[in-house]
Design a protein around this motif. Structure first.
Motif, PDB file in Angstrom:
ATOM      1  N   HIS A 105      -3.637  16.297  -1.688  1.00  0.00           N
ATOM      2  CA  HIS A 105      -2.356  16.485  -0.914  1.00  0.00           C
ATOM      3  C   HIS A 105      -2.821  15.932   0.669  1.00  0.00           C
ATOM      4  CE1 HIS A 105      -0.005  18.473  -3.937  1.00  0.00           C
ATOM      5  NE2 HIS A 105      -0.956  18.862  -4.401  1.00  0.00           N
ATOM      6  N   ILE A 154      -4.200  11.873  -3.004  1.00  0.00           N
ATOM      7  CA  ILE A 154      -3.131  12.499  -3.240  1.00  0.00           C
ATOM      8  C   ILE A 154      -3.350  13.484  -4.291  1.00  0.00           C
ATOM      9  CG2 ILE A 154      -1.260  11.925  -4.902  1.00  0.00           C
ATOM     10  CD1 ILE A 154      -0.532  10.337  -2.822  1.00  0.00           C
ATOM     11  N   SER A 155      -4.306  13.496  -5.049  1.00  0.00           N
ATOM     12  CA  SER A 155      -4.355  14.717  -5.853  1.00  0.00           C
ATOM     13  C   SER A 155      -4.874  15.841  -4.857  1.00  0.00           C
ATOM     14  CB  SER A 155      -5.439  14.485  -6.784  1.00  0.00           C
ATOM     15  OG  SER A 155      -6.793  14.477  -6.291  1.00  0.00           O
ATOM     16  N   THR A 196      -4.102  -1.906   6.870  1.00  0.00           N
ATOM     17  CA  THR A 196      -3.029  -2.865   7.012  1.00  0.00           C
ATOM     18  C   THR A 196      -3.744  -3.610   8.108  1.00  0.00           C
ATOM     19  OG1 THR A 196      -1.418  -1.494   6.391  1.00  0.00           O
ATOM     20  CG2 THR A 196      -0.619  -3.502   7.587  1.00  0.00           C
ATOM     21  N   PHE A 255     -11.462  13.984  -8.550  1.00  0.00           N
ATOM     22  CA  PHE A 255     -11.795  12.521  -8.073  1.00  0.00           C
ATOM     23  C   PHE A 255     -12.703  12.563  -6.900  1.00  0.00           C
ATOM     24  CE2 PHE A 255      -7.305  11.555 -10.021  1.00  0.00           C
ATOM     25  CZ  PHE A 255      -8.071  11.324 -11.084  1.00  0.00           C
ATOM     26  N   ILE A 312      -3.727   3.998   5.020  1.00  0.00           N
ATOM     27  CA  ILE A 312      -2.866   2.824   4.761  1.00  0.00           C
ATOM     28  C   ILE A 312      -2.669   1.809   6.189  1.00  0.00           C
ATOM     29  CG2 ILE A 312      -0.354   1.791   4.419  1.00  0.00           C
ATOM     30  CD1 ILE A 312      -0.275   3.953   2.004  1.00  0.00           C
ATOM     31  N   LEU A 362       0.919  -1.140   0.047  1.00  0.00           N
ATOM     32  CA  LEU A 362       0.161   0.073  -0.001  1.00  0.00           C
ATOM     33  C   LEU A 362       0.771   1.240  -0.059  1.00  0.00           C
ATOM     34  CD1 LEU A 362      -2.836  -0.974   2.325  1.00  0.00           C
ATOM     35  CD2 LEU A 362      -3.094  -0.417   0.011  1.00  0.00           C
ATOM     36  N   LEU A 380       1.130   6.712  -6.974  1.00  0.00           N
ATOM     37  CA  LEU A 380      -0.013   7.760  -7.191  1.00  0.00           C
ATOM     38  C   LEU A 380       0.616   8.915  -7.076  1.00  0.00           C
ATOM     39  CD1 LEU A 380      -3.207   5.931  -5.567  1.00  0.00           C
ATOM     40  CD2 LEU A 380      -2.939   6.809  -7.831  1.00  0.00           C
ATOM     41  N   LEU A 424      -4.078   9.609   4.065  1.00  0.00           N
ATOM     42  CA  LEU A 424      -3.654   8.466   3.359  1.00  0.00           C
ATOM     43  C   LEU A 424      -2.805   7.567   4.203  1.00  0.00           C
ATOM     44  CD1 LEU A 424      -3.262   9.981   0.078  1.00  0.00           C
ATOM     45  CD2 LEU A 424      -5.212   8.654   0.793  1.00  0.00           C
ATOM     46  N   LEU A 425      -1.863   8.110   5.045  1.00  0.00           N
ATOM     47  CA  LEU A 425      -1.140   7.127   5.805  1.00  0.00           C
ATOM     48  C   LEU A 425      -1.759   6.713   6.749  1.00  0.00           C
ATOM     49  CD1 LEU A 425       2.278   9.339   6.160  1.00  0.00           C
ATOM     50  CD2 LEU A 425       1.936   7.361   4.680  1.00  0.00           C
ATOM     51  N   VAL A 481      -7.246   6.718  -2.809  1.00  0.00           N
ATOM     52  CA  VAL A 481      -5.972   7.099  -2.361  1.00  0.00           C
ATOM     53  C   VAL A 481      -5.438   8.083  -3.634  1.00  0.00           C
ATOM     54  CG1 VAL A 481      -3.564   6.294  -2.449  1.00  0.00           C
ATOM     55  CG2 VAL A 481      -5.256   5.026  -1.490  1.00  0.00           C
ATOM     56  N   ALA A 482      -5.979   7.820  -5.145  1.00  0.00           N
ATOM     57  CA  ALA A 482      -5.590   8.792  -6.208  1.00  0.00           C
ATOM     58  C   ALA A 482      -6.262  10.060  -5.881  1.00  0.00           C
ATOM     59  CB  ALA A 482      -6.201   8.302  -7.498  1.00  0.00           C
ATOM     60  N   LYS A 515     -10.504   1.304  -3.623  1.00  0.00           N
ATOM     61  CA  LYS A 515      -9.260   2.030  -2.583  1.00  0.00           C
ATOM     62  C   LYS A 515      -8.094   2.730  -3.173  1.00  0.00           C
ATOM     63  CE  LYS A 515      -8.607  -0.010   1.171  1.00  0.00           C
ATOM     64  NZ  LYS A 515      -8.319  -1.183   2.024  1.00  0.00           N
ATOM     65  N   PHE A 516      -7.819   2.325  -4.562  1.00  0.00           N
ATOM     66  CA  PHE A 516      -7.107   2.784  -5.180  1.00  0.00           C
ATOM     67  C   PHE A 516      -7.554   4.421  -5.778  1.00  0.00           C
ATOM     68  CE2 PHE A 516      -6.336   3.913  -9.917  1.00  0.00           C
ATOM     69  CZ  PHE A 516      -5.186   3.983 -10.070  1.00  0.00           C
ATOM     70  N   TYR A 517      -8.785   4.382  -6.343  1.00  0.00           N
ATOM     71  CA  TYR A 517      -9.700   5.429  -6.478  1.00  0.00           C
ATOM     72  C   TYR A 517      -9.550   6.413  -5.385  1.00  0.00           C
ATOM     73  CZ  TYR A 517     -12.950   7.687  -9.831  1.00  0.00           C
ATOM     74  OH  TYR A 517     -13.532   8.341 -10.717  1.00  0.00           O
ATOM     75  N   PHE A 531       0.973  12.085  -9.852  1.00  0.00           N
ATOM     76  CA  PHE A 531       0.249  13.257  -9.702  1.00  0.00           C
ATOM     77  C   PHE A 531       1.214  14.417  -9.808  1.00  0.00           C
ATOM     78  CE2 PHE A 531      -3.546  11.122  -8.574  1.00  0.00           C
ATOM     79  CZ  PHE A 531      -4.433  11.599  -9.185  1.00  0.00           C
ATOM     80  N   LEU A 542       1.921   1.813  -3.433  1.00  0.00           N
ATOM     81  CA  LEU A 542       0.547   2.330  -4.073  1.00  0.00           C
ATOM     82  C   LEU A 542       0.542   3.866  -4.111  1.00  0.00           C
ATOM     83  CD1 LEU A 542      -2.199   1.908  -5.728  1.00  0.00           C
ATOM     84  CD2 LEU A 542      -3.274   1.709  -3.635  1.00  0.00           C
TER      85      LEU A 542
END
Lengths: 494, 485
Positions: free
Chosen positions: B394, B391-392, B407, B314, B403, A173, A180, B399-400, B387-388, B383-385, A184, A176
């Protein structure tokens, strides 16, 4: 050119066929034959791919859109490094499947399917050049492994499997997140949303965020390899896995981490990885010594080999992070040689365990008279382990140490000291298991090893000797192509 | 300036349908017939979602927004209701024919509440939707009237739901005092004459919503309610009501720039972090499968809040995708529990399920992997979406935490898969009888198969769902004078 996707699809479909065939009548013979046929076809395909694509740089290419809204493609590219890794993967699949019929009594079809699916996923990891696709395969290859560990593992398999999965997925993760972030950063600079490796290679190196992004990749690969502070899952999993699973794990699955280090950490972020290289190399040296020390202290054969394997992977890391061409070549040779020799030793220990019912060296001894051929092979691979010149492992160790010497004398000194430890545990292993008074005297069935095992060990011996004496062709072949190089066979625009 | 009021087709159909169902029960009581009628009403309401709005009035209060976000979330709500309807069929709860018919009526009403909430743009319409949903759920939770814990769960739900409704109303009142508008939209604190009052109003509304969404630290009721109630109703609590509320919450905050830190945004950030960590930690410690799913549901609300807090192209698109992925997987798990082992509430009851019911165990594993976010399931792409999106925008810290939470979550999702693969340990809990394993009825089997196939297919080919989830919600223009009552 559909050869590259076929390399991934073939093992998966073959495995599926093996499973379905096994469901019908439940015998182990038919799935075994199907997966042997699959491996044969895979070898022919790989041979074709190797023959058709010559030269250096990127040798094969395939791309089609997958999720266009995100700029995600199904993009596969092959360079010399991936080609070598694909061959290694195939070479390691052979003993895993060949020996399965002896060990796997329960649901053999499913075992063949899961193993071949893992191999398909690993092939995907070696080939994908779309970061999303890479991550997809990276996670996907673990799922069947989870099944293999859990269904056919040892007594404490539940705990070990959970540990393995949580370690690798958690670090995945982080990767990942890094992927990303990289994407970006690229979007901010160029306004283009893409996961294309080649497009991202330009931005990664330049970005101010390169260092934290690189760390995410590094940690994921360090866990998989494993590099020392992230190794906690490995010995337990190696010990609990069925023998085929252990060979797969130590022989090839760990190498995906090293491959990732070269392909993604080093080529996407050269400056940032040079910055962190001393730290990683220091950890690698610590790992070489620490795991070597632990290997000396083991009574369990499988754990001994597991720790020795971790110790040797330290050289791979040293080679990669030395940042020199020699070191990189040494690392690749080391990966191949280590994959072959470790698999062979795991095969031998597995065979001994099957015959004697134990892998505790305190209860073994004097096996040489009882199984002379196997013991001779064991001697050869013990020599490979301790780095005898003329065998592949030596070339790898020598080149990586040479490269390390140019970077840092002290590290090279301590890393070389690791081979003293490896001599100790390799020879102790020989001494305690094969020499001395026979413990199993008079028990005839110990002898006469199976032809399949002998052929595999013989092939590994020949390959290791060839690499040991003539490493140059492998070195030439395995040079990783830079992302900036143009794909010579490009079937379309990149 | 004229203003228009739309009454969404689905609301119309569900209202009329619930009247028909009531009449049918009054005329002649027959559980099977009423069940079929309920299903017909739900299917009819699903069918009319995309049709142009039939009832448009001019010159009245705008109560509902006829936008794509409303249609998308309403469709999710109704589809979930249909799934719950199918898994309720032949449930032991409904064997009592004297009350079985009302179950389907309440289910229709709960769906109505969810649909109303998802499209409400007025405080009154939102509140009506919320109360329809809450009251119907109260009845449904208490439906296992032979079980004492169902009564306990219902009481718990009633009291906390009443409390949170009161907070919501107080928040609306403060907002009204501040802006003079009952528009269902958070007032922008900087424009308000009394910024403190305005932000207090928003925070009270938010607190009320978090209660219903069961985000940490307002989550304490969820595990008890899920444990006490029957399995289909647990699915309703965990999926349907949350979709409706989350949809409304997104709409409520569409006026606020979520990226600028302020009291409201800080509260949401804190709640998101607490939910991701707290929900997962709650789930790890459970031995009861329904309580574990309660923890998982709380954690997923936390992930959704991350998407919510990440404005950008997103943000809502990823939330919409995630809602669908979460609904599919969670409904699938509840459907499998309802079909295979309705009495087995302990995780240890699932030992050896791969041998006893291989197909169900496989489907269950697919759903669990989806919730854990592992490819090739749709949960991975969801989940990828997210996180995207994060990230976009910031949102690195969030996000951490995401994660870390994921986990932790691997531990309990995988443990269940592991339990299903391993044979039952011989020594532990030998004194306890394993609950009987049943074969799900054909509709439930079809439902499970459909959900499992959807999980994998959407995971490998997510483009279509991504496409339909994009640009659902435009930020509405600031409320004009005609929008106020």
């Amino acid at each position: 050119m559909f050869a590259l996707p076929a390399l991934i699809a073939l093992p998966f479909l073959g495995g599926l066929a093996a499973w379905l065939v096994g469901l019908r009548n439940g015998s182990a013979r038919l799935p075994w034959l199907v997966s042997l046929l699959t491996l044969l076809l895979e070898a022919l395909l790989l041979l074709g791919v190797t023959g058709m694509t010559g030269g250096s740089g990127w040798r094969g290419h395939f791309a089609m859109p997958w999720i266009p809204l995100f700029g995600i493609d199904f993009r596969l590219d092959m360079d010399g490094l991936s080609l070598v890794m694909l061959w290694l993967n195939l070479a390691i699949a052979v003993p895993v499947l060949l020996t399965s019929s002896r060990e796997i009594k329960e649901r053999p079809g499913l075992y063949h399917f899961l193993t071949l699916a893992t191999i398909a996923g690993i092939n995907g990891v070696f080939l994908s050049t779309d970061l999303f696709l890479f991550f997809f395969f990276w996670e996907l290859m673990l799922l069947p492994m989870f099944g293999v560990l859990l269904i056919w593992g040892g007594e404490h398999r539940a705990r070990a499997t959970l540990k393995f999965f949580i370690f690798t997925q958690g670090s995945g993760l982080l990767m990942l997140l890094s992927i990303l972030a990289l994407v970006f950063v690229h979007v901010q600079e160029t306004g283009q949303l893409t996961f294309n490796y080649f497009a991202l290679a330009g931005t990664g190196a330049m970005s101010r965020a390169a260092f934290p992004i690189m760390l995410g990749f590094l940690i994921a690969f360090a866990v998989k390899l494993p590099i020392v502070p992230f190794h906690a899952w490995a010995p337990e999993v190696y010990a609990e896995a069925p023998n085929g699973g252990t060979i797969l794990l130590a022989g090839i699955l760990g190498k995906t981490g090293a491959f990732g280090l070269i392909r993604f950490v080093f080529e996407l972020f050269p400056a940032a990885s040079a910055q962190i290289a001393p730290v990683v190399m220091a950890f690698a040296v610590v790992g070489i010594l620490y795991c070597g020390w632990l290997a000396v202290a083991q009574d369990d054969m499988k754990r001994l080999v597991a720790y020795s394997s971790l110790s040797h992977l330290g050289y791979v890391v040293l080679g990669i992070f030395s940042g020199t061409r020699v070191g990189m070549e040494g690392a690749v040779v080391m990966m191949v040689a280590h994959g072959l020799s470790t698999s062979a030793i795991f095969l031998i220990t597995g065979f001994i365990e099957e015959r004697t019912g134990t892998r505790d060296m305190r209860r073994l001894g004097g096996l040489w008279p009882a199984m002379p051929q196997l013991s001779a092979f064991a001697m050869f691979f013990a020599c490979a382990l301790l780095g005898l010149p003329g065998i592949g492992d030596f070339v790898g160790e020598f080149l990586t140490l040479l490269a390390t010497w140019h970077v840092n004398h002290v590290m090279a000194f301590f890393a070389a000291a690791g081979s003293v430890l490896s001599s100790i545990y390799a020879l102790t292993w020989m001494l305690r298991v094969f020499y001395g008074p026979p413990v199993f005297a008079g028990e005839a069935p110990l002898g006469r090893p199976v032809a399949g095992v002998m052929w595999t060990l013989g092939a590994a011996t020949v390959l290791l000797l060839v690499i040991g004496f003539f490493p140059q062709p492998l070195l030439d072949l395995s040079a990783p192509a830079a992302p900036q190089q143009i794909v010579s066979l490009a079937g379309g625009a990149r | 300036m004229d203003s228009f009021s739309f009454l969404p087709n689905a609301v119309l159909v569900l209202c009329a349908g619930s009247l028909v169902q009531m009449a049918a029960i009054a005329i002649r009581r027959n559980v099977a017939q009423d069940a079929v009628l309920g299903l017909v009403v739900l299917l009819a309401s699903l069918a009319v979602i995309l049709a142009p709005t039939a009832l448009v009035l001019t010159g009245t209060l705008p109560l509902f927004a006829p936008d794509a976000w409303a249609s998308y979330t309403a469709a999710l709500v109704i589809l979930s209701a249909i799934a719950i309807h199918i898994m309720s069929w032949r449930n032991s709860v409904l064997s009592d024919t004297s009350v079985g018919s009302e179950y389907y009526l309440l289910l229709t009403l709960a769906t109505l509440g969810g649909v109303v909430m998802s499209s409400a743009i007025h405080d009154v319409s939102f509140f009506i939707g919320l109360e329809i949903l809450s009251l119907a759920m109260f009845g449904l939770i208490a439906f296992r009237n032979a079980r004492i814990d169902a009564g306990e769960a219902a009481m718990k739900y009633l009291v906390l739901s009443g409390l949170s409704s009161a907070m919501l109303l107080m928040g609306f009142a403060l907002t009204f005092a501040e802006t003079g508008s009952l528009r269902f939209l958070a007032p922008v604190a900087t424009n308000a004459p009394e910024p403190l009052l305005a932000s207090m109003g928003v925070i009270l509304v938010l607190t009320g919503m978090f209660f219903k969404l069961s985000a940490v630290p307002f989550h304490l009721w969820l595990a008890d309610v899920l444990e006490g109630t029957s399995i289909p109703v647990a699915a309703l609590v965990a999926v349907l009501s949350k979709i409706g509320l989350f949809a409304a919450m997104v709409r409520y905050f569409s006026s606020i720039n979520l990226y600028v830190s302020g009291p409201q945004v800080d509260e949401i950030v804190a709640v998101a972090v607490l939910s991701m960590i707290g929900g997962n930690l709650l789930a790890v410690a459970q031995t009861n499968i329904k309580r574990m799913l309660a923890g998982s549901s709380i954690a997923h609300i936390g992930y959704l809040l991350v998407a919510f807090l990440s404005p950008g192209p997103f943000s809502f698109a990823s939330a919409a995708f995630y809602l669908a992925a979460y609904a599919i997987a969670t409904l699938g798990i509840f459907a499998i529990i309802a079909g295979v082992m309705p009495q087995g509430s302990y995780i240890s009851d699932w030992y050896g399920m791969f041998r006893r019911k291989p197909v169900a165990a496989f489907a269950m594993s697919v759903m669990l992997l989806s919730l854990a976010g592992i490819p090739p399931s749709v949960g991975f792409f969801a989940k990828f979406y997210i996180v995207a999106a994060g990230i976009s925008a910031h949102r690195v810290i969030l996000l951490l935490v995401l994660i870390a939470g994921s986990t932790i979550s691997l531990f309990y999702y995988l443990r269940l898969i592991l339990v299903m693969i391993l044979p039952r340990p011989s020594d532990s809990e030998a004194h306890r009888q394993m609950p009987p394993i049943t074969t799900p009825w054909v509709g439930n089997r079809a439902l499970i198969a459909l959900l499992a196939v959807a999980t994998i297919l959407l995971g490998v080919f997510p483009s279509r769902l991504v496409q339909s989830g994009r640009q659902l919600l435009d930020v509405p223009p600031p409320p004009g004078p005609s929008a106020s009552p």
